[in-house]
Design an enzyme around this catalytic site. Structure first.
Site, PDB file in Angstrom:
ATOM      1  N   VAL A 116      44.594  37.042  47.679  1.00 25.07           N
ATOM      2  CA  VAL A 116      43.478  36.252  47.150  1.00 25.07           C
ATOM      3  C   VAL A 116      44.014  35.095  46.296  1.00 25.07           C
ATOM      4  CG1 VAL A 116      41.394  36.349  45.701  1.00 25.07           C
ATOM      5  CG2 VAL A 116      41.976  38.295  47.156  1.00 25.07           C
ATOM      6  N   SER A 117      45.208  35.300  45.704  1.00 25.02           N
ATOM      7  CA  SER A 117      45.779  34.282  44.802  1.00 25.02           C
ATOM      8  C   SER A 117      45.913  32.950  45.545  1.00 25.02           C
ATOM      9  CB  SER A 117      47.168  34.726  44.326  1.00 25.02           C
ATOM     10  OG  SER A 117      47.119  36.058  43.874  1.00 25.02           O
ATOM     11  N   HIS A 124      42.350  26.335  52.886  1.00 26.52           N
ATOM     12  CA  HIS A 124      41.347  26.497  51.837  1.00 26.52           C
ATOM     13  C   HIS A 124      41.627  25.614  50.625  1.00 26.52           C
ATOM     14  CE1 HIS A 124      40.181  28.806  48.117  1.00 26.52           C
ATOM     15  NE2 HIS A 124      39.040  28.839  48.753  1.00 26.52           N
ATOM     16  N   GLY A 127      40.659  40.066  39.800  1.00 27.43           N
ATOM     17  CA  GLY A 127      40.995  41.457  40.123  1.00 27.43           C
ATOM     18  C   GLY A 127      39.997  42.426  39.483  1.00 27.43           C
ATOM     19  N   GLY A 154      47.178  42.566  39.797  1.00 34.72           N
ATOM     20  CA  GLY A 154      46.693  41.424  39.018  1.00 34.72           C
ATOM     21  C   GLY A 154      45.237  41.680  38.677  1.00 34.72           C
ATOM     22  N   VAL A 155      44.991  42.272  37.520  1.00 31.87           N
ATOM     23  CA  VAL A 155      43.603  42.650  37.214  1.00 31.87           C
ATOM     24  C   VAL A 155      43.034  41.798  36.075  1.00 31.87           C
ATOM     25  CG1 VAL A 155      43.468  44.919  38.252  1.00 31.87           C
ATOM     26  CG2 VAL A 155      44.492  44.701  35.997  1.00 31.87           C
TER      27      VAL A 155
HETATM   28  N1  NAD Z   1      41.005  32.654  47.245  1.00 34.98           N
HETATM   29  C1  NAD Z   1      39.928  32.391  46.492  1.00 34.98           C
HETATM   30  O1  NAD Z   1      38.858  32.039  47.013  1.00 34.98           O
HETATM   31  C2  NAD Z   1      40.033  32.537  45.001  1.00 34.98           C
HETATM   32  C3  NAD Z   1      38.896  32.488  44.188  1.00 34.98           C
HETATM   33  C4  NAD Z   1      39.059  32.634  42.817  1.00 34.98           C
HETATM   34  C5  NAD Z   1      40.339  32.798  42.288  1.00 34.98           C
HETATM   35  N2  NAD Z   1      41.404  32.815  43.108  1.00 34.98           N
HETATM   36  C6  NAD Z   1      42.769  32.979  42.612  1.00 34.98           C
HETATM   37  O2  NAD Z   1      42.957  34.291  42.131  1.00 34.98           O
HETATM   38  C7  NAD Z   1      44.046  34.277  41.200  1.00 34.98           C
HETATM   39  C8  NAD Z   1      43.645  35.027  39.951  1.00 34.98           C
HETATM   40  O3  NAD Z   1      42.621  34.323  39.271  1.00 34.98           O
HETATM   41  P1  NAD Z   1      41.998  34.923  37.902  1.00 34.98           P
HETATM   42  O4  NAD Z   1      40.883  34.035  37.518  1.00 34.98           O
HETATM   43  O5  NAD Z   1      41.781  36.372  38.067  1.00 34.98           O
HETATM   44  O6  NAD Z   1      43.231  34.685  36.909  1.00 34.98           O
HETATM   45  P2  NAD Z   1      43.573  35.573  35.629  1.00 34.98           P
HETATM   46  O7  NAD Z   1      44.567  34.775  34.860  1.00 34.98           O
HETATM   47  O8  NAD Z   1      42.322  36.013  34.951  1.00 34.98           O
HETATM   48  O9  NAD Z   1      44.267  36.886  36.230  1.00 34.98           O
HETATM   49  C9  NAD Z   1      45.528  36.878  36.840  1.00 34.98           C
HETATM   50  C10 NAD Z   1      46.184  38.211  36.504  1.00 34.98           C
HETATM   51  O10 NAD Z   1      47.432  38.293  37.198  1.00 34.98           O
HETATM   52  C11 NAD Z   1      48.314  38.963  36.326  1.00 34.98           C
HETATM   53  N3  NAD Z   1      49.707  38.725  36.719  1.00 34.98           N
HETATM   54  C12 NAD Z   1      50.455  37.607  36.574  1.00 34.98           C
HETATM   55  N4  NAD Z   1      51.719  37.827  37.012  1.00 34.98           N
HETATM   56  C13 NAD Z   1      51.749  39.115  37.467  1.00 34.98           C
HETATM   57  C14 NAD Z   1      52.762  39.930  38.025  1.00 34.98           C
HETATM   58  N5  NAD Z   1      54.003  39.464  38.225  1.00 34.98           N
HETATM   59  N6  NAD Z   1      52.443  41.205  38.360  1.00 34.98           N
HETATM   60  C15 NAD Z   1      51.183  41.692  38.162  1.00 34.98           C
HETATM   61  N7  NAD Z   1      50.191  40.959  37.625  1.00 34.98           N
HETATM   62  C16 NAD Z   1      50.477  39.686  37.276  1.00 34.98           C
HETATM   63  C17 NAD Z   1      47.992  38.418  34.939  1.00 34.98           C
HETATM   64  O11 NAD Z   1      48.490  39.262  33.910  1.00 34.98           O
HETATM   65  C18 NAD Z   1      46.476  38.387  35.007  1.00 34.98           C
HETATM   66  O12 NAD Z   1      45.906  39.600  34.543  1.00 34.98           O
HETATM   67  C19 NAD Z   1      44.375  32.794  40.955  1.00 34.98           C
HETATM   68  O13 NAD Z   1      45.480  32.437  41.741  1.00 34.98           O
HETATM   69  C20 NAD Z   1      43.116  32.081  41.431  1.00 34.98           C
HETATM   70  O14 NAD Z   1      43.384  30.752  41.831  1.00 34.98           O
HETATM   71  C21 NAD Z   1      41.280  32.720  44.444  1.00 34.98           C
END
Ligand code: NAD
Length: 320
Positions: free
Chosen positions: A130-131, A187, A20, A15-16
């Protein structure tokens, strides 16, 4: 896979998108620390192939400029499962106005599918989730991956703990790394807990090291700012990539370098029956040890209430 060399450390990022990509950037900048004595190879996986390939090219430029032999390439889920460490940032970002439940149910299905696609994992692989919702998805990843308990963890409240120390340092004029205080538990802004009862400066309880009028005045403000700052950032710029990117890089360095740093990360808590954040010693096996925090009765009750929600959601997922 590229030809192996015993000192090459491989980290996959699944997930970049914003998070990412920022994690990869932080890893490349810190590659000497992250890969300990060896070299770093970053494997990027995303189901959006055009985005993945663009991230590979953009990040490869960073690696060329840093010039420490770090390689960045696209990879499959299977290749990711054979890395030393796999970071799961795949998901759909929660947009403001969208319910937690909508975003959670999409991410449940995404994380279940990607972990399933990577299995079977290399036996000593460490999986870092992280998701969001990170405690639920780390619990799910633990079940689906069938990796040992110590090898599955999530970023949890690491960022909030760092933020808490940083904001407090500004208030009391003591460096953040001299303040020992953690945000713990599940969290979310409403469920995470500030462990005031165990906070210290130089081993001295906070209540004895800071004037009580200062302490009482700053507690609610720090709690509010620590919990809600991410929302403020998301409202203005759509995501919070840099802070969490630095968290990922720091956890990877602790694990691959077997550094034994204590960090608040989410990992399985037998007492609560799910993953939630408690301070843990990080080493090559992932979670080398959990530090038992002597929470007050009220703090423990708050953690149990939110753990019950995570257990309930896990039960719902198991029943399909
Ligand atoms: N834990 C934390 O403190 C924290 C902080 C910030 C963000 N997050 C979480 O991180 C996650 C990503 O956030 P983001 O801002 O990067 O979102 P984003 O939409 O920019 O990126 C998510 C990526 O995941 C990819 N993806 C979706 N389904 C996929 C699959 N089946 N296989 C591979 N890749 C796939 C998408 O194509 C996209 O590039 C979210 O769930 C967000 O809530 C967590």
């Amino acid at each position: 896979m590229a030809t192996t060399n015993t000192t090459t450390r491989r980290i996959a990022i699944v997930g970049v998108g914003q998070v990412g990509g920022a994690a990869a950037y932080a890893l490349i900048l810190g590659s000497t620390t992250v890969a300990a004595a060896g070299e770093l190879e970053l494997l990027l996986v995303d189901n959006n192939i055009a985005l993945r390939d663009a991230q590979v090219r953009d990040l490869a430029d960073v690696a060329f400029i840093i010039n420490r032999g770090t390689r960045v390439r696209a990879a499959t889920y299977r290749e990711a499962g054979q890395c030393d460490l796999i970071v799961v940032t795949a998901g759909s970002r929660q947009t403001l106005g969208q319910s937690n439940l909508d975003s959670a149910s999409r991410n449940i299905s995404i994380v279940r599918n990607v972990v399933d696609a990577m299995a079977p994992f290399r036996s000593d692989a460490v999986l870092l989730v992280v998701s969001n919702p990170v405690d639920l998805l780390t619990t799910l990843a633990l079940e689906v991956s069938q990796l040992p308990l110590s090898q599955v963890l999530g970023s949890g409240t690491f960022l909030e703990s760092a933020r808490l120390r940083g904001l407090m340092a500004e208030q009391i004029g003591i460096a953040p790394n001299s303040i020992d205080i953690y945000a713990l538990g599940v969290h979310t802004p409403s469920t995470q807990l500030t462990a005031w009862s165990t906070a210290t400066v130089a081993g001295v309880p906070l209540s004895q090291s800071i004037p009580s009028s200062t302490l009482v005045g700053m507690q609610p403000v720090l709690e509010r700012d620590t919990a809600h700052l991410s929302e403020v950032i998301v409202r203005a710029k759509g995501a919070t990539p840099f802070g969490i990117g630095a968290v990922v890089s720091s956890i990877c360095a602790s694990v691959l370098g077997d550094r034994r740093n204590v960090r608040a990360v989410t990992h399985f808590q037998p007492e609560y029956g799910c993953c939630l954040s408690m301070p843990a010693v990080l080493g090559r096996e992932g979670i080398a040890k959990t530090i038992e925090v002597p929470l007050s009765e009220e703090e423990r009750r708050k953690v149990e209430e939110s753990a019950k929600m995570v257990r309930g959601m896990m039960e719902g997922i198991r029943q399909g």
